[in-house]
Design a protein around this motif. Structure first.
Motif, PDB file in Angstrom:
ATOM      1  N   ASN A   1       9.754  -0.659 -29.776  1.00  0.00           N
ATOM      2  CA  ASN A   1      10.744  -0.823 -28.712  1.00  0.00           C
ATOM      3  C   ASN A   1      11.203   0.527 -28.161  1.00  0.00           C
ATOM      4  OD1 ASN A   1      12.837  -2.481 -27.188  1.00  0.00           O
ATOM      5  ND2 ASN A   1      14.177  -1.162 -28.398  1.00  0.00           N
ATOM      6  N   ASP A   2      11.483   1.482 -29.040  1.00  0.00           N
ATOM      7  CA  ASP A   2      11.953   2.791 -28.583  1.00  0.00           C
ATOM      8  C   ASP A   2      10.934   3.465 -27.670  1.00  0.00           C
ATOM      9  OD1 ASP A   2      14.269   2.454 -30.007  1.00  0.00           O
ATOM     10  OD2 ASP A   2      13.744   3.840 -31.625  1.00  0.00           O
ATOM     11  N   LEU A   3       9.657   3.364 -28.040  1.00  0.00           N
ATOM     12  CA  LEU A   3       8.619   3.977 -27.213  1.00  0.00           C
ATOM     13  C   LEU A   3       8.549   3.287 -25.850  1.00  0.00           C
ATOM     14  CD1 LEU A   3       5.118   5.016 -28.523  1.00  0.00           C
ATOM     15  CD2 LEU A   3       5.446   4.186 -26.206  1.00  0.00           C
ATOM     16  N   GLY A   4       8.589   1.958 -25.862  1.00  0.00           N
ATOM     17  CA  GLY A   4       8.525   1.219 -24.608  1.00  0.00           C
ATOM     18  C   GLY A   4       9.715   1.483 -23.714  1.00  0.00           C
ATOM     19  N   GLN A   5      10.900   1.611 -24.305  1.00  0.00           N
ATOM     20  CA  GLN A   5      12.103   1.844 -23.503  1.00  0.00           C
ATOM     21  C   GLN A   5      12.052   3.199 -22.792  1.00  0.00           C
ATOM     22  OE1 GLN A   5      14.198  -0.418 -22.788  1.00  0.00           O
ATOM     23  NE2 GLN A   5      13.846  -1.956 -24.374  1.00  0.00           N
TER      24      GLN A   5
ATOM     25  N   ALA B   1      10.154   2.450 -19.730  1.00  0.00           N
ATOM     26  CA  ALA B   1      10.913   1.551 -18.859  1.00  0.00           C
ATOM     27  C   ALA B   1      11.950   2.323 -18.053  1.00  0.00           C
ATOM     28  CB  ALA B   1      11.585   0.468 -19.696  1.00  0.00           C
ATOM     29  N   LYS B   2      12.560   3.321 -18.666  1.00  0.00           N
ATOM     30  CA  LYS B   2      13.616   4.090 -17.998  1.00  0.00           C
ATOM     31  C   LYS B   2      13.095   4.906 -16.829  1.00  0.00           C
ATOM     32  CE  LYS B   2      16.724   4.498 -21.972  1.00  0.00           C
ATOM     33  NZ  LYS B   2      17.304   5.402 -23.004  1.00  0.00           N
ATOM     34  N   ILE B   3      11.822   5.313 -16.893  1.00  0.00           N
ATOM     35  CA  ILE B   3      11.271   6.126 -15.796  1.00  0.00           C
ATOM     36  C   ILE B   3      10.361   5.295 -14.880  1.00  0.00           C
ATOM     37  CG2 ILE B   3      11.500   8.320 -16.980  1.00  0.00           C
ATOM     38  CD1 ILE B   3       8.090   6.647 -16.781  1.00  0.00           C
ATOM     39  N   SER B   4      10.375   3.966 -15.099  1.00  0.00           N
ATOM     40  CA  SER B   4       9.524   3.085 -14.300  1.00  0.00           C
ATOM     41  C   SER B   4      10.131   2.854 -12.921  1.00  0.00           C
ATOM     42  CB  SER B   4       9.344   1.740 -15.018  1.00  0.00           C
ATOM     43  OG  SER B   4      10.531   0.964 -14.926  1.00  0.00           O
ATOM     44  N   HIS B   5       9.449   2.063 -12.111  1.00  0.00           N
ATOM     45  CA  HIS B   5       9.919   1.758 -10.759  1.00  0.00           C
ATOM     46  C   HIS B   5      11.064   0.742 -10.759  1.00  0.00           C
ATOM     47  CE1 HIS B   5       5.928   3.483  -9.958  1.00  0.00           C
ATOM     48  NE2 HIS B   5       6.415   3.801  -8.770  1.00  0.00           N
ATOM     49  N   ARG B   6      11.347   0.145 -11.922  1.00  0.00           N
ATOM     50  CA  ARG B   6      12.455  -0.818 -11.993  1.00  0.00           C
ATOM     51  C   ARG B   6      13.302  -0.537 -13.245  1.00  0.00           C
ATOM     52  NH1 ARG B   6      10.025  -6.758 -11.087  1.00  0.00           N
ATOM     53  NH2 ARG B   6      12.211  -7.244 -10.601  1.00  0.00           N
ATOM     54  N   PRO B   7      13.919   0.634 -13.300  1.00  0.00           N
ATOM     55  CA  PRO B   7      14.700   0.997 -14.485  1.00  0.00           C
ATOM     56  C   PRO B   7      15.965   0.166 -14.641  1.00  0.00           C
ATOM     57  CG  PRO B   7      15.036   2.607 -12.747  1.00  0.00           C
ATOM     58  CD  PRO B   7      13.953   1.683 -12.268  1.00  0.00           C
ATOM     59  N   ASN B   8      16.333  -0.570 -13.594  1.00  0.00           N
ATOM     60  CA  ASN B   8      17.556  -1.381 -13.641  1.00  0.00           C
ATOM     61  C   ASN B   8      17.401  -2.634 -14.498  1.00  0.00           C
ATOM     62  OD1 ASN B   8      15.713  -2.090 -11.396  1.00  0.00           O
ATOM     63  ND2 ASN B   8      17.113  -3.812 -11.124  1.00  0.00           N
ATOM     64  N   LEU B   9      16.157  -3.072 -14.743  1.00  0.00           N
ATOM     65  CA  LEU B   9      15.943  -4.258 -15.559  1.00  0.00           C
ATOM     66  C   LEU B   9      16.292  -3.968 -17.018  1.00  0.00           C
ATOM     67  CD1 LEU B   9      12.510  -5.632 -14.248  1.00  0.00           C
ATOM     68  CD2 LEU B   9      14.782  -6.539 -13.778  1.00  0.00           C
ATOM     69  N   LYS B  10      16.761  -4.988 -17.708  1.00  0.00           N
ATOM     70  CA  LYS B  10      16.996  -4.871 -19.137  1.00  0.00           C
ATOM     71  C   LYS B  10      15.719  -5.333 -19.847  1.00  0.00           C
ATOM     72  CE  LYS B  10      19.930  -6.416 -22.945  1.00  0.00           C
ATOM     73  NZ  LYS B  10      21.041  -7.313 -23.362  1.00  0.00           N
ATOM     74  N   TYR B  11      14.933  -4.362 -20.325  1.00  0.00           N
ATOM     75  CA  TYR B  11      13.637  -4.680 -20.922  1.00  0.00           C
ATOM     76  C   TYR B  11      13.795  -5.141 -22.374  1.00  0.00           C
ATOM     77  CZ  TYR B  11      11.341  -2.648 -16.867  1.00  0.00           C
ATOM     78  OH  TYR B  11      10.920  -2.395 -15.588  1.00  0.00           O
TER      79      TYR B  11
ATOM     80  N   PRO C   1       7.963 -12.280 -16.306  1.00  0.00           N
ATOM     81  CA  PRO C   1       8.915 -11.724 -15.335  1.00  0.00           C
ATOM     82  C   PRO C   1      10.258 -11.385 -15.964  1.00  0.00           C
ATOM     83  CG  PRO C   1       7.798 -13.620 -14.395  1.00  0.00           C
ATOM     84  CD  PRO C   1       7.416 -13.577 -15.847  1.00  0.00           C
ATOM     85  N   GLY C   2      10.921 -10.408 -15.380  1.00  0.00           N
ATOM     86  CA  GLY C   2      12.281 -10.081 -15.803  1.00  0.00           C
ATOM     87  C   GLY C   2      12.381  -8.974 -16.820  1.00  0.00           C
ATOM     88  N   GLY C   3      11.233  -8.391 -17.254  1.00  0.00           N
ATOM     89  CA  GLY C   3      11.276  -7.263 -18.173  1.00  0.00           C
ATOM     90  C   GLY C   3      10.970  -7.586 -19.618  1.00  0.00           C
ATOM     91  N   TYR C   4      10.317  -8.717 -19.886  1.00  0.00           N
ATOM     92  CA  TYR C   4       9.979  -9.101 -21.252  1.00  0.00           C
ATOM     93  C   TYR C   4       8.530  -8.728 -21.534  1.00  0.00           C
ATOM     94  CZ  TYR C   4      14.367 -11.670 -21.345  1.00  0.00           C
ATOM     95  OH  TYR C   4      15.702 -12.000 -21.309  1.00  0.00           O
ATOM     96  N   VAL C   5       8.334  -7.861 -22.537  1.00  0.00           N
ATOM     97  CA  VAL C   5       7.008  -7.338 -22.871  1.00  0.00           C
ATOM     98  C   VAL C   5       6.713  -7.654 -24.333  1.00  0.00           C
ATOM     99  CG1 VAL C   5       5.576  -5.269 -23.061  1.00  0.00           C
ATOM    100  CG2 VAL C   5       7.209  -5.490 -21.168  1.00  0.00           C
TER     101      VAL C   5
ATOM    102  N   GLU D   1      -0.040   6.955 -30.905  1.00  0.00           N
ATOM    103  CA  GLU D   1       1.068   6.604 -30.016  1.00  0.00           C
ATOM    104  C   GLU D   1       0.652   6.620 -28.552  1.00  0.00           C
ATOM    105  OE1 GLU D   1       4.591   8.943 -30.467  1.00  0.00           O
ATOM    106  OE2 GLU D   1       5.022   8.183 -32.477  1.00  0.00           O
ATOM    107  N   ALA D   2      -0.254   7.517 -28.198  1.00  0.00           N
ATOM    108  CA  ALA D   2      -0.671   7.602 -26.801  1.00  0.00           C
ATOM    109  C   ALA D   2      -1.360   6.320 -26.357  1.00  0.00           C
ATOM    110  CB  ALA D   2      -1.587   8.805 -26.601  1.00  0.00           C
ATOM    111  N   GLU D   3      -2.181   5.725 -27.230  1.00  0.00           N
ATOM    112  CA  GLU D   3      -2.816   4.448 -26.903  1.00  0.00           C
ATOM    113  C   GLU D   3      -1.767   3.350 -26.753  1.00  0.00           C
ATOM    114  OE1 GLU D   3      -5.807   3.435 -29.740  1.00  0.00           O
ATOM    115  OE2 GLU D   3      -7.151   5.056 -29.145  1.00  0.00           O
ATOM    116  N   LEU D   4      -0.826   3.326 -27.687  1.00  0.00           N
ATOM    117  CA  LEU D   4       0.249   2.332 -27.614  1.00  0.00           C
ATOM    118  C   LEU D   4       1.042   2.502 -26.325  1.00  0.00           C
ATOM    119  CD1 LEU D   4       2.050   0.110 -28.805  1.00  0.00           C
ATOM    120  CD2 LEU D   4       3.269   1.888 -30.083  1.00  0.00           C
ATOM    121  N   ALA D   5       1.344   3.735 -25.958  1.00  0.00           N
ATOM    122  CA  ALA D   5       2.090   3.992 -24.724  1.00  0.00           C
ATOM    123  C   ALA D   5       1.309   3.514 -23.507  1.00  0.00           C
ATOM    124  CB  ALA D   5       2.396   5.481 -24.601  1.00  0.00           C
ATOM    125  N   GLY D   6      -0.001   3.724 -23.508  1.00  0.00           N
ATOM    126  CA  GLY D   6      -0.816   3.289 -22.381  1.00  0.00           C
ATOM    127  C   GLY D   6      -0.841   1.786 -22.228  1.00  0.00           C
TER     128      GLY D   6
END
Length: 479
Positions: A65-69, A72-82, A98-102, A115-120
């Motif tokens: 979750n920490d890596l994904g967040q 998410a913060k620098i994405s095109h929709r940082p306002n969503l609660k992921y 939809p809505g930020g659920y991954v 981690e780089a693969e996971l991030a990708g």
């Protein structure tokens, strides 16, 4: 007149439903608002979590979750609660709604190597959310279905009677077009590079999946079945990584292999027998201490909330699950009433000394008449239900198999089955330089598993050299 009203409504919807895509900045047709996306995600998430189960490892969940967040913060929709979750499934897959659920499965975590693969991978799924790919597909589907009312007996009736109702189930099988996949690849590279990871590793993971798919005896990973993989995809991701690294201009980018391997050391690998397993046409559940026979040749799909069974011709379905009530008669009555069944017979019986209600009934659907057999069995303080059904004309062909399975529920007493433990991924350090084959065999890996474990280790060839001090993955058999 009705056609004119529908046409006018569609034109009006087209005019008022054009929204600006957060990624491209262009206006596009969209019947689903952001508020609706968030509401749908909030509705789907409990269904998905219940269906697949969330993996029970708080530290690993926090790590993912920490890596994904970060992305998410620098994405095109940082306002969503992921919401980012690890699903307790051996399937090699990742998906988003939809809505930020991954969601990412423990199955895919076992095959990632850093981690780089996971991030990708997570950046790719976040990209589907930010570019509103699911919402766009749903908008197109709504437009196509207006006034048509097409039904499918298999999909809709299974959904209704097997307890799979809800759009979340169908949503998991959305197959995005090639343009959407390319866009999500670009976004995955962009997001992971922006937070400091080497996105070339994302391309390396695609190579592993391609190799897995091409090897004899390997089933198609769900990540590939739902994510089209054209031949030039690996090369394109590599070029995108070069471009974004040049644009950002850092001197180095993270891979973090050792940190990742430390986090997945001990993760459950493959099916978890504690949640139930099938062996020699018998389903065993060590935790709940029961067993029942399964029809020979049928496919067994064991989910956290139910066991699904299908014959090869897929003309029948059998479902086993735990009921919410502790009264088997109450469960039978509610089933009959809620599904508006026409009861042909209902009787109280005993299944290996456990009281049960046996029901045979029919259900009229838009696409035909189904015939059903259901047992509601009270055992060890729980009520378990079996449901078997098919088209009415086919029911006689499966009735004996339904009866044999449902009347076979019994207490599990075999200690070898009760004590069965899951296989787990283990990280081992190589003490001396050797080929991957020799290194694996040195840790006791049998010849039949060498190719599988080579895929786990970044898709290496068994003849590749492994340096002393290197870390590799092996699987420790459950005891």
């Amino acid at each position: 007149m009705i056609k004119q009203i529908i046409l006018f409504s569609l034109l009006l919807a087209w005019v008022v439903s054009c929204a600006v895509n957060p990624v491209t900045g262009k206006r596009e047709f969209m019947l689903v608002s952001e508020e609706q996306e968030i509401a749908m995600g909030r509705e789907y998430d409990p269904q998905i979590s219940q269906m697949y189960g969330v993996y029970d490892d708080p530290e690993l969940l926090k790590y993912v979750n920490d890596l994904g967040q970060k992305m998410a913060k620098i994405s095109h929709r940082p306002n969503l609660k992921y919401e980012i979750k690890v699903m307790d499934s051996p399937v090699i897959n990742a998906f988003a709604v939809p809505g930020g659920y991954v969601y990412i499965t423990r199955g895919i975590l076992a095959y990632l190597n850093n981690e780089a693969e996971l991030a990708g991978v997570m950046g790719h799924e976040i990209g589907h959310v930010t570019a509103r790919h699911s919402a766009a597909q749903m908008s197109k589907a709504q437009l196509a279905q207006i006034g048509i009312g097409v039904t499918s007996m298999i999909s809709e009736d299974i959904a209704q009677y097997a307890g799979l109702a809800g759009q979340a189930v169908g949503l998991l099988f959305l197959k995005f077009g090639r343009d959407d996949e390319r866009e999500s690849d670009k976004l995955g590279v962009q997001y992971s590079t922006t937070v400091g990871y080497d996105a070339h590793e994302m391309a390396n993971f695609f190579k592993v999946l391609d190799k897995m798919n091409s090897q004899s005896g390997q089933s198609l990973p769900d990540f590939l079945s739902t994510h089209p993989n054209p031949a030039d995809r690996v090369q394109d991701v590599g070029k995108l990584a070069d471009s974004w690294q040049k644009k950002i201009g850092k001197s180095s980018y993270m891979v973090n292999r050792d940190a990742y391997l430390k986090e997945i050391d001990g993760i459950v690998y493959g099916d978890n027998p504690r949640q139930g397993f099938t062996e020699n046409d018998v389903f065993y559940h060590p935790e709940l201490k029961f067993q029942f026979p399964t029809p020979a040749g049928w496919t067994i799909n064991n989910l956290p909330t139910q066991v699904q069974m299908f014959p090869a011709d897929q003309k029948a379905v059998m479902v086993f699950k735990l009921e919410a009530t502790q009264d088997n008669k109450e469960a039978a009555a509610a089933f009959i009433t809620n599904n508006k069944l026409t009861v042909e017979s209902q009787k109280s019986i005993s299944v290996h000394n456990a009281p049960a209600e046996a029901v045979v009934a029919t259900a009229t659907t838009e696409s035909g008449v189904l015939k059903l057999m259901a047992y509601f069995i009270k055992k060890d303080g729980n009520v378990y239900s079996f449901l078997g059904y098919s088209a009415q004309a086919d029911f006689a062909n499966y009735q004996n198999q339904f009866t044999a399975t449902m009347s076979g529920l019994n207490t599990l007493t075999d200690r070898t089955k009760l004590n069965r433990q899951p296989d787990r991924l283990r990280i081992k350090q190589v003490s001396r330089s050797a080929t991957l084959r020799d290194a694996l065999k040195g840790f006791g890996v049998p010849d039949t598993k060498l190719e599988e474990y080579a895929l786990l280790n970044n898709g290496m060839n068994l003849s590749d050299n492994v340096q002393a001090g290197s870390k590799i993955k092996v699987v420790e058999a459950g005891k």
